[in-house]
Enzyme design. Structure first.
Site, PDB file in Angstrom:
ATOM      1  N   GLY A   1      59.713  -4.627  13.853  1.00  0.00           N
ATOM      2  CA  GLY A   1      58.983  -4.027  14.958  1.00  0.00           C
ATOM      3  C   GLY A   1      57.898  -3.035  14.570  1.00  0.00           C
TER       4      GLY A   1
ATOM      5  CE  LYS B   1      55.624 -18.750   9.171  1.00  0.00           C
ATOM      6  NZ  LYS B   1      54.371 -18.617   9.937  1.00  0.00           N
TER       7      LYS B   1
END
Length: 313
Positions: free
Chosen positions: A12, A139
């Site tokens: 974050g 990914k």
């Protein structure tokens, strides 16, 4: 009206992560931000976390080196959004998410997981060049782990971050637009898609309680932002009232230039090659099993390329 999901943002304090925290709070979600115990004396990150707290977010301590702390954090929420870096010139941590997948699997309460994607759709890059393909391969490892664990997901493919691409007129290594000269990739006519980072965050948070996006890829393709490098340059020229001097780098020259760089730079430049010479972001139709964000959420007034570029005047 259904209660909005509680959201945990991992990563974050990063470039996109801080925007996801802001978007989650703005859309009325009870928002938790994971802060790692290893933060040390990184004063900027600490102050950012404290500002999130002042805005109403909850800070929750956790570490990728402490499985139980991740499980405990995940148990507080309904949705996990991960934005840890996958950019080699910053820090590349995509596979750390496998620890998060393990924690989500054990906790058993998560209704949706958005892993750190937010770029080119890795499922479309099976033929990508070395060394840049490492990003897409990793990914896909994370995706397979999510799907094998039966975790509900949404994958967000946000294409080009506007700050990196528009700021430098699509030239790698530049993030402020020149008023004198631009180097075009080939003829400069391959289309790409540029999205304001704040809009990426807004659209991403919109997906988390939307049944239409469950277990799907969501592409962010705002219609006015599907442009070639040449069109981006023309918009900038119109804004500054001046034509730039133009040169061009051929595909062969660009590939030769990549080989001269260090590993991290090579990874990034390989991605530029696929975007700017092959047009990998815009050369396909969105098929069944996927959605497009600006069509799903027409109420979001996205930032156009022209409006984005006005900040550089």
């Amino acid at each position: 009206m259904a209660l909005k999901s509680k959201v945990l943002i991992v990563g974050g304090t990063g470039y996109l992560g801080k925007r996801l925290v802001k978007a989650s709070l703005a859309q009325g979600h009870e928002t938790y931000v994971l802060h790692r115990k290893e933060i040390g004396v990184d004063i900027e990150k600490v102050q950012m976390l404290l500002s999130f707290k002042q805005q109403g977010a909850h800070l929750v301590a956790g570490s990728f080196n402490d499985h139980q702390s991740l499980v405990n954090a995940v148990k507080l929420v309904d949705v996990v959004v991960c934005a840890i870096s996958g950019v080699h010139i910053r820090s590349h941590q995509i596979l750390l998410q496998l620890k998060l997948v393990d924690a989500i699997k054990e906790a058993g309460n998560v209704k949706r997981f958005l892993p750190s994607e937010f770029g080119t759709d890795p499922a479309r890059m099976e033929n990508a060049m070395e060394p840049g393909r490492v990003t897409f391969d990793e990914k896909m490892v994370v995706r397979r782990a999510i799907e094998e664990a039966g975790i509900p997901f949404t994958y967000v493919s946000a294409n080009c971050f506007a700050g990196y691409f528009l700021g430098g007129l699509c030239q790698p290594g530049f993030i402020l637009p020149s008023r004198e000269h631009v180097c075009l990739h080939g003829d400069g006519n391959q289309k790409a898609i540029y999205v304001d980072e704040d809009d990426i965050a807004t659209y991403s948070i919109k997906t988390i309680d939307d049944p239409r996006t469950l277990n799907k890829t969501v592409y962010i393709r705002p219609a006015k932002n599907i442009l070639s490098q040449r069109e981006v340059v023309e918009i900038w020229e119109k804004l500054i009232g001046k034509e730039l001097l133009k040169s061009s780098i051929s595909e062969q020259e660009f590939l030769a230039k990549i080989k001269e760089q260090d590993y991290a730079e090579q990874v990034g430049l390989t991605h530029y090659y696929h975007v700017c010479y092959e047009g990998c972001l815009a050369n396909f139709e969105i098929g069944d099993g996927a959605e497009e964000a600006s069509a799903l959420y027409p109420q979001v007034h996205y930032t156009t390329v022209e409006d984005y570029m006005k900040r550089y005047l």
